[in-house]
Design a protein around this motif. Sequence first.
Motif, short mmCIF file in Angstrom:
data_model
loop_
_atom_site.label_atom_id
_atom_site.label_comp_id
_atom_site.label_asym_id
_atom_site.label_seq_id
_atom_site.Cartn_x
_atom_site.Cartn_y
_atom_site.Cartn_z
N LEU A 1 0.89 -1.17 0.00
CA LEU A 1 -0.13 -0.04 -0.09
C LEU A 1 0.94 1.03 0.06
O LEU A 1 1.78 1.41 0.84
N GLN A 2 0.39 2.05 -0.98
CA GLN A 2 1.27 3.33 -0.84
C GLN A 2 0.26 4.47 -1.22
O GLN A 2 -0.61 4.72 -1.88
N SER A 3 0.62 5.66 -0.16
CA SER A 3 -0.37 6.82 -0.21
C SER A 3 0.72 8.32 -0.15
O SER A 3 1.56 7.97 0.75
N LYS A 4 0.49 9.06 -0.66
CA LYS A 4 1.31 10.52 -0.42
C LYS A 4 0.84 11.25 0.42
O LYS A 4 1.26 11.64 1.35
N SER B 1 3.05 2.28 3.37
CA SER B 1 3.96 3.67 3.51
C SER B 1 3.08 4.77 3.16
O SER B 1 2.24 4.75 2.22
N SER B 2 3.11 5.92 3.54
CA SER B 2 2.65 6.94 3.59
C SER B 2 3.29 8.53 3.67
O SER B 2 4.32 8.43 4.67
N THR C 1 5.59 2.47 7.27
CA THR C 1 6.40 3.84 7.44
C THR C 1 5.67 5.03 7.17
O THR C 1 4.83 5.03 6.02
N SER C 2 5.60 5.94 7.93
CA SER C 2 5.09 7.20 7.52
C SER C 2 5.76 8.47 7.79
O SER C 2 6.20 8.51 9.09
N GLN C 3 6.14 9.10 6.85
CA GLN C 3 7.31 10.11 7.07
C GLN C 3 6.87 11.41 8.03
O GLN C 3 7.81 11.90 8.98
#
Length: 355
Positions: free
Chosen positions: A232-235, A251-252, A270-272
């Motif tokens: 899963l990926q989201s900006k 990750s987001s 992971t979330s920046q």
Amino acid sequence: MRATSAAGRLVRGSRGPVVRFRRGSAGIGSPRASEGVDAAGEPVRAAEGAAPVPPARAAPGSPRALGRRPRAGGGVRRGARGGRPGRPAGRVRRCSAGDGHPVRRHRPPGVGGDLNIESSGSGSVKVQNIECDRCEISTAQGASVLEAVKSQNLCVQTKGGNVICLGTVYGNIDIKASHHSSVTADKLQGSCVNIATEDGLLEVKYLYTESSFLSSAAGDIALGNVHGNIVLQSKKGNITVDSSSGCLKASSQQGAIDVYISQLEEVALTSQEGSITVKAPSSLRAYLKLSGKEVVVDADAQVHDMAKDHKGGNVTVTGLMNQARSQERWITAVAPKGTVSFKHQSWFQSLKLSD
């Protein structure tokens, strides 16, 4: 090729010209009163001494004798009222939707074959109860509705309409939704599932797959029960998974991540810039590595051999659940600018049943 006859007329069919004779006419090339016509349209002369065959009577057992029409592909379809042919299977017809927009509904063509539908403007597409080798749907602003569809390869692309999957949709699925288009599905099942949205919501209640890749630029990703290898990926959007069984990587860039782990092989979150919440039952065996601006571990989570390491303004917590070994299944969560929370939650609580 043209067939000529003084008493016949030329009729062009779907498979070339066919000659049909007028009834009861005599002349060169036409059947006489003692002749009939077989299933292939050829004249049949009665045997010597036998009763004459009435003209224009079809041979017994032919589709015409049974009141049916030949159908493309070798099958036979009964006609509608008065023996008229019904609509051929697989035909697309326009209907009127409740909002006044045209809707293209597709009746099932049966098993096998390919289906390709394109819609322009605000025209919507609905495909239901169908099984085919390949299904391709392309819309501009209209919605794409799929219900109980089974296809080896299913491709849906929309520039502004929503994609709605009802019931169970089987196959290798590839969905691309641009702009504010959303994708919602009851249940997706297949070897490979790829779904991408830009600003719209991506929501799937049940996902059973060997491998899946779901992404969104600015929209949220909300999943129910997922099984298999999921990426899963989201900006900018948030990521939520009610229950994960298998390998999960999420990750987001700016959004938050909230995941319940029922069974695991490997989990990497992971979330920046956002926070991460990990929930798991007390029976889960896993190695934990949680890193963030702040790390909070629930006392009911029963994490043993915990260790904390402060470095560069962040804290990293490691531990074991149910005497798991570090080489076994593990959970990592990294939120450099947010909080990482690890909580205990039972399977019953994960169902989110109202009181």
